[in-house]
Write a protein that holds these residues in place. Sequence first.
Motif, PDB file in Angstrom:
ATOM      1  N   PHE A 112       0.735  -1.377   0.077  1.00  0.00           N
ATOM      2  CA  PHE A 112       0.152   0.090  -0.062  1.00  0.00           C
ATOM      3  C   PHE A 112       0.881   1.276   0.066  1.00  0.00           C
ATOM      4  CE2 PHE A 112      -2.162   3.412   2.206  1.00  0.00           C
ATOM      5  CZ  PHE A 112      -3.071   3.632   1.627  1.00  0.00           C
ATOM      6  N   CYS A 113       1.904   1.125   0.609  1.00  0.00           N
ATOM      7  CA  CYS A 113       3.005   2.400   1.060  1.00  0.00           C
ATOM      8  C   CYS A 113       3.413   2.748  -0.227  1.00  0.00           C
ATOM      9  CB  CYS A 113       3.814   2.206   1.840  1.00  0.00           C
ATOM     10  SG  CYS A 113       5.192   3.441   2.409  1.00  0.00           S
ATOM     11  N   ALA A 114       4.079   1.731  -0.925  1.00  0.00           N
ATOM     12  CA  ALA A 114       4.779   1.957  -2.111  1.00  0.00           C
ATOM     13  C   ALA A 114       3.809   2.493  -3.475  1.00  0.00           C
ATOM     14  CB  ALA A 114       5.646   0.779  -2.553  1.00  0.00           C
ATOM     15  N   THR A 115       2.764   1.735  -3.407  1.00  0.00           N
ATOM     16  CA  THR A 115       1.751   2.037  -4.443  1.00  0.00           C
ATOM     17  C   THR A 115       1.274   3.526  -4.205  1.00  0.00           C
ATOM     18  OG1 THR A 115       0.969  -0.321  -4.622  1.00  0.00           O
ATOM     19  CG2 THR A 115      -0.441   1.488  -5.836  1.00  0.00           C
ATOM     20  N   ALA A 116       0.819   3.921  -3.036  1.00  0.00           N
ATOM     21  CA  ALA A 116       0.218   5.276  -2.598  1.00  0.00           C
ATOM     22  C   ALA A 116       1.255   6.392  -2.945  1.00  0.00           C
ATOM     23  CB  ALA A 116      -0.110   5.538  -1.075  1.00  0.00           C
ATOM     24  N   PHE A 117       2.802   6.012  -2.397  1.00  0.00           N
ATOM     25  CA  PHE A 117       3.705   7.154  -2.657  1.00  0.00           C
ATOM     26  C   PHE A 117       4.085   7.175  -4.261  1.00  0.00           C
ATOM     27  CE2 PHE A 117       4.046   7.346   1.916  1.00  0.00           C
ATOM     28  CZ  PHE A 117       4.557   8.825   2.067  1.00  0.00           C
ATOM     29  N   ASN A 150      -1.861   0.004   6.738  1.00  0.00           N
ATOM     30  CA  ASN A 150      -2.167  -0.096   8.309  1.00  0.00           C
ATOM     31  C   ASN A 150      -2.445   1.229   9.013  1.00  0.00           C
ATOM     32  OD1 ASN A 150      -0.682  -2.793   8.336  1.00  0.00           O
ATOM     33  ND2 ASN A 150       1.045  -1.996   7.993  1.00  0.00           N
ATOM     34  N   HIS A 151      -3.265   1.879   8.301  1.00  0.00           N
ATOM     35  CA  HIS A 151      -3.824   3.295   8.849  1.00  0.00           C
ATOM     36  C   HIS A 151      -2.648   4.159   9.493  1.00  0.00           C
ATOM     37  CE1 HIS A 151      -8.101   2.656   8.862  1.00  0.00           C
ATOM     38  NE2 HIS A 151      -7.906   1.483   8.547  1.00  0.00           N
ATOM     39  N   LEU A 152      -1.422   4.006   8.379  1.00  0.00           N
ATOM     40  CA  LEU A 152      -0.395   4.899   9.068  1.00  0.00           C
ATOM     41  C   LEU A 152      -0.545   6.588   8.401  1.00  0.00           C
ATOM     42  CD1 LEU A 152       2.543   2.405   8.551  1.00  0.00           C
ATOM     43  CD2 LEU A 152       1.651   3.337  10.789  1.00  0.00           C
ATOM     44  N   SER A 153      -0.553   7.396   8.962  1.00  0.00           N
ATOM     45  CA  SER A 153      -0.806   8.791   8.760  1.00  0.00           C
ATOM     46  C   SER A 153      -0.173   9.216   7.439  1.00  0.00           C
ATOM     47  CB  SER A 153      -0.639   9.942   9.735  1.00  0.00           C
ATOM     48  OG  SER A 153      -1.336   9.205  11.086  1.00  0.00           O
ATOM     49  N   ASN A 154       1.042   8.970   7.454  1.00  0.00           N
ATOM     50  CA  ASN A 154       1.875   9.460   6.147  1.00  0.00           C
ATOM     51  C   ASN A 154       1.410   8.805   4.706  1.00  0.00           C
ATOM     52  OD1 ASN A 154       4.321   7.795   5.339  1.00  0.00           O
ATOM     53  ND2 ASN A 154       3.925   7.469   7.332  1.00  0.00           N
ATOM     54  N   GLN A 155       1.107   7.659   4.885  1.00  0.00           N
ATOM     55  CA  GLN A 155       0.624   6.735   3.820  1.00  0.00           C
ATOM     56  C   GLN A 155      -0.672   6.981   3.614  1.00  0.00           C
ATOM     57  OE1 GLN A 155       1.431   2.446   4.785  1.00  0.00           O
ATOM     58  NE2 GLN A 155       3.502   3.013   5.159  1.00  0.00           N
ATOM     59  N   LEU A 156      -1.665   7.277   4.558  1.00  0.00           N
ATOM     60  CA  LEU A 156      -2.901   7.942   4.128  1.00  0.00           C
ATOM     61  C   LEU A 156      -3.017   9.099   3.450  1.00  0.00           C
ATOM     62  CD1 LEU A 156      -4.737   6.764   7.414  1.00  0.00           C
ATOM     63  CD2 LEU A 156      -5.123   5.870   5.317  1.00  0.00           C
ATOM     64  N   LYS A 182     -10.043   8.475   2.895  1.00  0.00           N
ATOM     65  CA  LYS A 182      -8.585   8.215   3.391  1.00  0.00           C
ATOM     66  C   LYS A 182      -8.286   9.290   4.185  1.00  0.00           C
ATOM     67  CE  LYS A 182      -6.478   5.212   0.146  1.00  0.00           C
ATOM     68  NZ  LYS A 182      -7.505   4.593  -0.466  1.00  0.00           N
ATOM     69  N   LEU A 183      -8.539  10.700   3.907  1.00  0.00           N
ATOM     70  CA  LEU A 183      -8.437  11.967   4.747  1.00  0.00           C
ATOM     71  C   LEU A 183      -9.161  11.774   6.055  1.00  0.00           C
ATOM     72  CD1 LEU A 183      -8.549  14.676   2.105  1.00  0.00           C
ATOM     73  CD2 LEU A 183      -6.494  14.099   3.589  1.00  0.00           C
ATOM     74  N   LYS A 184     -10.370  11.199   6.085  1.00  0.00           N
ATOM     75  CA  LYS A 184     -11.159  10.979   7.356  1.00  0.00           C
ATOM     76  C   LYS A 184     -10.223   9.959   8.032  1.00  0.00           C
ATOM     77  CE  LYS A 184     -15.473   9.600   9.213  1.00  0.00           C
ATOM     78  NZ  LYS A 184     -14.922   8.769  10.298  1.00  0.00           N
ATOM     79  N   ALA A 185      -9.603   8.954   7.543  1.00  0.00           N
ATOM     80  CA  ALA A 185      -8.944   7.946   8.341  1.00  0.00           C
ATOM     81  C   ALA A 185      -7.871   8.559   8.925  1.00  0.00           C
ATOM     82  CB  ALA A 185      -8.541   6.844   7.526  1.00  0.00           C
ATOM     83  N   LEU A 186      -7.116   9.389   8.296  1.00  0.00           N
ATOM     84  CA  LEU A 186      -6.252  10.210   8.743  1.00  0.00           C
ATOM     85  C   LEU A 186      -6.518  11.201   9.869  1.00  0.00           C
ATOM     86  CD1 LEU A 186      -3.183  11.614   8.275  1.00  0.00           C
ATOM     87  CD2 LEU A 186      -4.084  13.123   6.546  1.00  0.00           C
ATOM     88  N   TYR A 187      -7.556  11.840   9.774  1.00  0.00           N
ATOM     89  CA  TYR A 187      -8.008  12.810  11.084  1.00  0.00           C
ATOM     90  C   TYR A 187      -8.312  11.930  11.808  1.00  0.00           C
ATOM     91  CZ  TYR A 187      -8.436  16.347   6.952  1.00  0.00           C
ATOM     92  OH  TYR A 187      -8.224  17.067   5.925  1.00  0.00           O
ATOM     93  N   ASP A 188      -8.694  10.699  11.837  1.00  0.00           N
ATOM     94  CA  ASP A 188      -8.957   9.858  13.248  1.00  0.00           C
ATOM     95  C   ASP A 188      -7.527   9.459  13.710  1.00  0.00           C
ATOM     96  OD1 ASP A 188     -11.698  10.115  12.480  1.00  0.00           O
ATOM     97  OD2 ASP A 188     -11.440   7.850  11.391  1.00  0.00           O
ATOM     98  N   ASN A 189      -6.476   9.618  13.131  1.00  0.00           N
ATOM     99  CA  ASN A 189      -5.377   9.230  13.891  1.00  0.00           C
ATOM    100  C   ASN A 189      -4.703  10.729  14.509  1.00  0.00           C
ATOM    101  OD1 ASN A 189      -5.006   6.869  12.802  1.00  0.00           O
ATOM    102  ND2 ASN A 189      -3.453   7.643  11.237  1.00  0.00           N
ATOM    103  N   GLN A 190      -5.264  11.900  14.612  1.00  0.00           N
ATOM    104  CA  GLN A 190      -4.909  12.999  15.095  1.00  0.00           C
ATOM    105  C   GLN A 190      -5.160  12.941  16.552  1.00  0.00           C
ATOM    106  OE1 GLN A 190      -6.245  16.785  13.355  1.00  0.00           O
ATOM    107  NE2 GLN A 190      -4.176  17.759  14.003  1.00  0.00           N
ATOM    108  N   GLU A 198       1.933   7.904  14.333  1.00  0.00           N
ATOM    109  CA  GLU A 198       2.678   7.076  13.217  1.00  0.00           C
ATOM    110  C   GLU A 198       2.844   5.855  14.261  1.00  0.00           C
ATOM    111  OE1 GLU A 198       3.231   7.077  10.163  1.00  0.00           O
ATOM    112  OE2 GLU A 198       2.358   9.064   9.790  1.00  0.00           O
ATOM    113  N   TYR A 199       2.513   4.678  14.177  1.00  0.00           N
ATOM    114  CA  TYR A 199       2.831   3.596  14.928  1.00  0.00           C
ATOM    115  C   TYR A 199       2.954   3.729  16.189  1.00  0.00           C
ATOM    116  CZ  TYR A 199       4.681   1.172  10.711  1.00  0.00           C
ATOM    117  OH  TYR A 199       4.773   0.259   9.550  1.00  0.00           O
ATOM    118  N   GLY A 200       1.868   4.552  16.750  1.00  0.00           N
ATOM    119  CA  GLY A 200       1.242   4.531  18.171  1.00  0.00           C
ATOM    120  C   GLY A 200       1.855   5.597  18.723  1.00  0.00           C
TER     121      GLY A 200
END
Lengths: 310, 65
Positions: A112-117, A150-156, A182-190, A198-200
């Motif tokens: 997911f990470c490589a494909t997203a970036f 893995n719901h990691l912020s930078n990847q989202l 994806k932005l909503k999932a990122l905001y959930d990480n705030q 990032e990783y807890g």
Amino acid sequence: MQETSPKSRRSIWLDCGLEVVERILGLGDRRDKSPTRGCYDRLYWKYKLIDYPSAWFQAATEYLAILYNIKGSLFQDNPQILKWSQDAFGFTLKICNRDGSLAEAYPYERSFCATAFIGMHLFSAANKVKIDNPDGLRKMACFLKGRFGNHLSNQLAAGALTQLYAAEVLKEEEFSKDATSKLKALYDNQTNEGYFEEYGGLDIGYLSVTLSLLARIDKSFPGIVDKERIQRALSVIDRSVEDDGTYEYQKMSRRTQFLYPFGLAYFKSPVLGRLKNGLQKGIAIRPSWLDDRYVSQLAIDHLLAAGQEA
Amino acid sequence: MMNMTPVRLLLFRIYNITLGRFAFFDKLLNKALVGIFIRQKKDDEFYCQSSSYFLYSEIENRPKG
């Protein structure tokens, strides 16, 4: 490096972004008749030491596309630079898995990470140098759709930007909706403190990557990102970074040591000045200090920051 | 052009950790690799740490060097 404007008159961001140009071009297979033309993983195409090309190196596609557009430089409108960017683009699509995903760490990995970036770098390059391959890009966007890694912020954030590009280029609303989720999932990480986890935990380096990606989203697609959330995240960086652009990386969740400057420049953070100070003193990490796998990404961000400051 | 593939890498490693443990077979492998990747290569594909890097002559109209 050869440049039309004297080095002393260039901004520190342009300097840092351009001082790795020979190295990045040297990583690539630039031979016209080579079956691996456009591959930037030198361990694979040149030394044949590994059994797959890591997609991560293909960020060079956007680096070259930016070079092609740097006004007053030797690279501006240079047909070779354009061709090499197109070759890198073509090779990246060639190494995609059938489902549009890319491999970063082992053959047939569906990362997911490589494909997203890398998807984000390809779409962005396509905008800059008019590369046209909607089918290849669509496959990547389809792979990302509904996935959150893995719901990691930078990847989202990277995934959201890729999907926004996809919606624009392919004119398909479903990708725009996916970007929103994806932005909503990122905001959930705030967190309540204001940083994107990032990783807890807090990682200033990755937070600067996330902010850089959010800045890219805001620049290309105004009105989508939540500015209030960005201000809260910026205040965390402001509190954590020293006057010389460094921070206590040992306490970070991923132990990253760098800072991506574009988000800081775009959102006008005072931390940008501290990073500049650290770079001038030779204390803060610059792209040339990174290894081959990550040099292009940080160099791209410095070139974007240079464009923002200009 | 012979790029590494997962299958080739697997076979290579099997050789490395079996026959390759013995000096004779390691030397044999070394000779074969030098033959394939160095002696038989054309100039532009030469296996050498100092080749295939970027030169400004590639984007400028001036002679290489």
